[in-house]
Write an enzyme that holds these catalytic residues in place. Sequence first.
Site, PDB file in Angstrom:
ATOM      1  N   PHE A   8      30.688  38.268  40.218  1.00  0.00           N
ATOM      2  CA  PHE A   8      30.201  37.175  39.491  1.00  0.00           C
ATOM      3  C   PHE A   8      30.658  35.901  40.132  1.00  0.00           C
ATOM      4  CE2 PHE A   8      31.374  34.369  35.576  1.00  0.00           C
ATOM      5  CZ  PHE A   8      30.177  33.717  35.613  1.00  0.00           C
ATOM      6  N   THR A  32      32.958  46.447  40.481  1.00  0.00           N
ATOM      7  CA  THR A  32      32.359  45.499  39.434  1.00  0.00           C
ATOM      8  C   THR A  32      31.299  44.597  40.038  1.00  0.00           C
ATOM      9  OG1 THR A  32      33.973  44.180  39.247  1.00  0.00           O
ATOM     10  CG2 THR A  32      33.974  45.670  37.721  1.00  0.00           C
ATOM     11  N   ASP A  53      38.441  48.095  49.999  1.00  0.00           N
ATOM     12  CA  ASP A  53      39.520  48.030  48.943  1.00  0.00           C
ATOM     13  C   ASP A  53      40.655  47.128  49.174  1.00  0.00           C
ATOM     14  OD1 ASP A  53      41.384  48.335  47.049  1.00  0.00           O
ATOM     15  OD2 ASP A  53      40.392  50.328  46.362  1.00  0.00           O
ATOM     16  N   LEU A  58      44.312  44.922  55.623  1.00  0.00           N
ATOM     17  CA  LEU A  58      43.179  44.268  56.076  1.00  0.00           C
ATOM     18  C   LEU A  58      43.467  43.542  57.370  1.00  0.00           C
ATOM     19  CD1 LEU A  58      40.067  44.056  56.261  1.00  0.00           C
ATOM     20  CD2 LEU A  58      40.538  42.138  54.509  1.00  0.00           C
ATOM     21  N   LEU A  68      39.749  36.802  44.748  1.00  0.00           N
ATOM     22  CA  LEU A  68      38.958  36.898  43.524  1.00  0.00           C
ATOM     23  C   LEU A  68      38.815  38.243  43.159  1.00  0.00           C
ATOM     24  CD1 LEU A  68      38.466  33.990  44.028  1.00  0.00           C
ATOM     25  CD2 LEU A  68      36.275  34.362  42.997  1.00  0.00           C
ATOM     26  N   THR A  87      45.398  46.611  42.146  1.00  0.00           N
ATOM     27  CA  THR A  87      44.358  45.421  42.746  1.00  0.00           C
ATOM     28  C   THR A  87      45.136  44.080  42.674  1.00  0.00           C
ATOM     29  OG1 THR A  87      42.419  46.734  42.180  1.00  0.00           O
ATOM     30  CG2 THR A  87      42.162  44.244  42.714  1.00  0.00           C
ATOM     31  N   TYR A 140      46.335  44.089  33.330  1.00  0.00           N
ATOM     32  CA  TYR A 140      45.523  42.863  33.832  1.00  0.00           C
ATOM     33  C   TYR A 140      46.602  41.305  33.703  1.00  0.00           C
ATOM     34  CZ  TYR A 140      41.606  39.340  34.417  1.00  0.00           C
ATOM     35  OH  TYR A 140      40.861  38.045  34.843  1.00  0.00           O
ATOM     36  N   LYS A 144      48.495  40.133  36.841  1.00  0.00           N
ATOM     37  CA  LYS A 144      48.118  38.492  37.470  1.00  0.00           C
ATOM     38  C   LYS A 144      49.239  37.793  37.231  1.00  0.00           C
ATOM     39  CE  LYS A 144      43.636  38.361  37.952  1.00  0.00           C
ATOM     40  NZ  LYS A 144      42.612  37.811  39.046  1.00  0.00           N
ATOM     41  N   TYR A 154      56.063  33.672  48.354  1.00  0.00           N
ATOM     42  CA  TYR A 154      55.520  33.573  49.635  1.00  0.00           C
ATOM     43  C   TYR A 154      55.614  32.291  49.779  1.00  0.00           C
ATOM     44  CZ  TYR A 154      54.114  38.409  51.275  1.00  0.00           C
ATOM     45  OH  TYR A 154      54.092  39.658  51.419  1.00  0.00           O
TER      46      TYR A 154
END
Length: 319
Positions: A8, A32, A53, A58, A68, A87, A140, A144, A154
């Site tokens: 979104f 999602t 993922d 990466l 995000l 995640t 969650y 976070k 960091y």
Amino acid sequence: MVTGGAGFLGSHLCERLLRDGHDVLSVDNYFTGRRENIAHLLGNTRFEAMRHDITFPLYVEVDEIYNLACPASPIHYQFDPVQTTKTSVVGAINVLGIARRVKAKVFQASTSEVYGDPTVHPQTEDYRGNVNPIGPRACYDEGKRCAETLFFDYHRQHKLRIKVVRIFNTYGPRMHPNDGRVVSNFIVQALLGDEISLYGTGAQTRAFCYVDDLIDGFIRMMDTGDEVTGPINLGNPVELTVRELAEQVIRLTGSRSRIIYQPLPADDPQQRRPDISLAAATLGWQPSVALEQGLTRTIAYFDKLLRETGRAVITNVAI
Ligand code: NAD
Ligand code: UDP
């Protein structure tokens, strides 16, 4: 790079960055997010969409990263809570690793959920929160919170340029029609003439920000000098009860749906409203879209979607 670019908020951010002349790489595993959200951007040669993922490493060359990637609605983040924590935490480590290697500026989409069920109202950035570390929302909230810790470590340890914002409830077109968040739920229910599911008594409060205002805050934050790290609250400070929201949606859709009461989910915050004085002072930012105006645009989006796809769109979801 925008992780969660097909979601979104991510899709609106990609659109805005392209409009501002950037080259944009969206990285998303489509948990999602939806390909439809970015389909209109794929013809743009400055846009690239990668399926990946973020809990896996990466290697890409980028100069700014917006992180995000993370399911945001309670039913989605509680579907696979271990993956949600991974995640947030492993995802943050991977993203921070890229930023360190290529010396990129890195932005973290944190959340008002770091304040939990707040005992300080409205919430200011120095409030440390009231989070249940073992409840169903913890994957969650604590994920976070740990991501914020990593960003600041960091920054201190590796001198990374970080930008952390705490996002309060945001709504608008391209919310997942079946993601269970209150604005999309109420609008879809009202448009379909279904019962409106009000949890608890509906006396709990939230403050809702329209997506365009929020994205403008993201861009302003990324453009600040290196000394600005955040965390900075971004949200609309106009607070209302969830019951008032239901009534407003019924009025704006002209629906005949009736409200039904369902149990309040565990650890559902009783009140929430951002104090945005820091955003105003640091970013010169404040929301400009009133709730009625934003809801009207969002209703138009869902109305079109439901006309095109019918009820199937709310049942044919990935999970
Ligand atoms: P969303 O679910 O639409 O978007 C999240 C995106 O991340 C999706 O496209 C999803 O497929 C992707 N994703 C999830 N796990 C991933 C993984 N492991 N690897 C790669 N991609 C992954 O939700 P949103 O509302 O757009 O939220 C975006 C971000 O903003 C999230 O980090 C969320 O926590 C944060 N946020 C949103 C709100 C809000 O009100 N919308 C409030 C607070 C914080
Ligand atoms: N809510 C509700 N009916 C719904 C979905 C949500 O009454 O169909 C309530 C929920 O209990 C919470 C508020 O609306 O008090 C906001 O929920 P949402 O999941 O959108 O976001 P949250 O702020 O809780 O993360």
